[in-house]
Each structure stands twice: as structure tokens, then as C-alpha cells.
Design an enzyme around this catalytic site. Structure first.
Site, PDB file in Angstrom:
ATOM      1  N   ARG A  76       0.841  -1.195   0.000  1.00  0.00           N
ATOM      2  CA  ARG A  76       0.000   0.000   0.000  1.00  0.00           C
ATOM      3  C   ARG A  76       0.880   1.251   0.000  1.00  0.00           C
ATOM      4  O   ARG A  76       0.565   2.263  -0.602  1.00  0.00           O
ATOM      5  CB  ARG A  76      -0.899  -0.024   1.245  1.00  0.00           C
ATOM      6  CG  ARG A  76      -1.904   1.107   1.268  1.00  0.00           C
ATOM      7  CD  ARG A  76      -2.956   0.927   2.321  1.00  0.00           C
ATOM      8  NE  ARG A  76      -2.426   0.864   3.666  1.00  0.00           N
ATOM      9  CZ  ARG A  76      -3.138   1.119   4.762  1.00  0.00           C
ATOM     10  NH1 ARG A  76      -4.404   1.434   4.670  1.00  0.00           N
ATOM     11  NH2 ARG A  76      -2.593   1.038   5.953  1.00  0.00           N
ATOM     12  N   LEU A 104      -6.882   4.947   3.523  1.00  0.00           N
ATOM     13  CA  LEU A 104      -5.615   5.641   3.290  1.00  0.00           C
ATOM     14  C   LEU A 104      -4.624   5.276   4.385  1.00  0.00           C
ATOM     15  O   LEU A 104      -4.993   5.136   5.554  1.00  0.00           O
ATOM     16  CB  LEU A 104      -5.823   7.158   3.294  1.00  0.00           C
ATOM     17  CG  LEU A 104      -6.819   7.738   2.299  1.00  0.00           C
ATOM     18  CD1 LEU A 104      -6.762   9.271   2.351  1.00  0.00           C
ATOM     19  CD2 LEU A 104      -6.557   7.263   0.879  1.00  0.00           C
ATOM     20  N   ASN A 118     -13.631  13.900   3.609  1.00  0.00           N
ATOM     21  CA  ASN A 118     -14.427  12.725   3.241  1.00  0.00           C
ATOM     22  C   ASN A 118     -15.895  12.978   3.565  1.00  0.00           C
ATOM     23  O   ASN A 118     -16.214  13.789   4.430  1.00  0.00           O
ATOM     24  CB  ASN A 118     -13.928  11.517   4.044  1.00  0.00           C
ATOM     25  CG  ASN A 118     -14.697  10.250   3.725  1.00  0.00           C
ATOM     26  OD1 ASN A 118     -14.975   9.957   2.551  1.00  0.00           O
ATOM     27  ND2 ASN A 118     -15.057   9.487   4.749  1.00  0.00           N
ATOM     28  N   HIS A 120     -19.319  10.889   4.780  1.00  0.00           N
ATOM     29  CA  HIS A 120     -19.702   9.612   5.391  1.00  0.00           C
ATOM     30  C   HIS A 120     -21.219   9.620   5.601  1.00  0.00           C
ATOM     31  O   HIS A 120     -21.768  10.606   6.115  1.00  0.00           O
ATOM     32  CB  HIS A 120     -18.969   9.463   6.726  1.00  0.00           C
ATOM     33  CG  HIS A 120     -19.248   8.169   7.416  1.00  0.00           C
ATOM     34  ND1 HIS A 120     -18.649   6.982   7.032  1.00  0.00           N
ATOM     35  CD2 HIS A 120     -20.074   7.864   8.450  1.00  0.00           C
ATOM     36  CE1 HIS A 120     -19.095   6.004   7.808  1.00  0.00           C
ATOM     37  NE2 HIS A 120     -19.957   6.517   8.671  1.00  0.00           N
TER      38      HIS A 120
END
Ligand code: GRF
Length: 211
Positions: A76, A104, A118, A120
């Protein structure tokens, strides 16, 4: 450790959208840019999924797109290193996660500290994680909603920018509740981006103040 303090910039910003799916929040942000509500441009629409519908729509809208296949990277960390290079090349000021279904790493979160937000589909800090509309129904909560927040390595736990509340009705299904929440997402996500690039967000520790 000293408390994180950050004031969002007052500038015409460059945005990178990260998405993995249909991209309706991306479209809400892009529409707000096109109508002049948000003082910014979309420098990149990025996806970990080649077939993401949002990526196809971005191409149709003549936006720059990028797909990196995680399978082509050993870790990653390597994946995100390549991604960070692409973001820096385009001088990205803000990353908007819009249905990006990959967590992330601290590497990206630290490199873009205070520069990742973000959306949500629940009222954080209640119901972090996945399948949260169904969880809200199963818990019998009377209200749910949407939250726009800064992204930190603690998933779904960063400072909250805006929230919108919707009722949870007795006969709701995951679909009806998700649709009701999504309508609110399309309002508070562009609004959060607008506030960000008008220099109106001040992060003080866990709180975001409007200045
Ligand atoms: C939205 O429900 C958002 O809250 C969540 O993922 C979904 C993305 O939907 N993070 P879309 O791709 O923006 O339509």
C-alpha cells in the site's frame, strides 16, 4: 504532542477527487464549481477501480483522470508513493474522498495533513465504517444523516466540518434511507469545499471553527 491548528486557504484551489464507484458526490462538487459556487478546479479524478462509473463520467466531462491498479504495487505504501507523485505533479491543494473504498495509509494522511476530506453517510462519531445505513436501521435510531470531515489516520474520526440530519422512518429500507441521506450529502459536500477555499475553516484539535 501539540494540538493541530490549521486555517484553510483562501485561494482558487486544485482538487483531486478519489472515487471507486458511481461518483454522485463528485458530480455535486463539479456542478458547484461549474456554477461558480466553489472557487476551485478539479485537477484530477483518481480511482483504484478502472471500471468506476465516476471515472467514465469524469472523462465525458473532459476532466483529467487516473487509474492506478493496486495489484501492480508490492505494498500500500508503494501504491500511495506513486499516487503522491501524481498529486504533487498537479499541485493538488485538497483531496476529496467521494466513495473511495480504500483506506488511506498514515503516509498519505501525513503528506496531505488537513488537505483530505471525506463524506460519510451517518452522523459521526456514531456508525463509522461500512454498511452504516443498515446499521442505523438495525439500531432503531430516530435520526441519521451525513458528515463531512477531515481525514486522519483514525478512520472516520477526523474533525467534523458539516453534518446534515434526516429522520429514520419505521418502514425504511437500506435503499430508502440511503437515498434520503444522499440528497443531503450533495448539499453539504460542495458547501464544505466552498468554505474550505474561502479560508473559512479553522481546525483546532478535534474541532472545526467557522471564521
Ligand atoms: C456515499 O454514500 C458516501 O457517503 C460514501 O460513499 C457513497 C458514495 O456515493 N462515502 P457516490 O459514489 O458519491 O454516489
Amino acid at each position: 504532542m501539540s494540538e493541530n491548528t490549521f486555517r484553510s486557504p483562501n485561494k482558487k484551489g486544485k482538487i483531486a477527487i478519489f472515487l471507486s464507484g458511481r461518483g454522485s458526490n463528485f458530480l455535486a462538487i463539479h456542478d458547484a464549481i461549474l456554477s461558480g459556487t466553489i472557487h476551485a478546479e478539479i485537477a484530477l479524478v483518481f480511482s483504484n477501480k478502472k471500471e468506476a462509473l465516476g471515472l467514465q463520467i469524469a472523462k465525458k466531462r473532459n476532466l483529467e483522470t487516473l487509474h492506478l491498479n493496486p495489484k501492480n504495487y508490492d505494498s500500500r505504501k508503494d501504491y500511495e508513493k506513486a499516487l503522491i507523485t501524481e498529486l504533487k505533479k498537479r499541485e493538488v491543494d485538497l483531496i476529496c474522498l467521494a466513495g473511495y473504498m480504500k483506506i488511506l495509509s498514515p503516509l498519505l494522511c501525513t503528506e496531505f495533513l488537513n488537505k483530505i476530506i471525506n463524506i460519510h453517510p451517518a452522523l459521526l462519531p456514531s456508525f463509522p465504517g461500512l454498511h452504516v445505513q443498515q446499521k442505523a436501521i438495525d439500531w432503531g435510531v430516530r435520526f441519521s444523516g451525513a458528515t463531512v470531515h477531515f481525514v486522519t489516520p483514525d478512520v472516520d474520526m477526523g474533525p467534523i466540518i458539516l453534518q446534515a440530519v434526516v429522520p429514520v422512518l419505521q418502514n425504511d429500507t437500506k435503499t430508502t434511507l440511503s437515498d434520503r441521506i444522499l440528497k443531503e450529502e450533495h448539499k453539504i459536500y460542495p458547501e464544505s469545499v466552498r468554505l474550505y477555499f474561502e479560508g473559512k475553516l479553522l481546525i483546532k484539535g478535534q474541532q472545526v471553527l467557522f471564521v
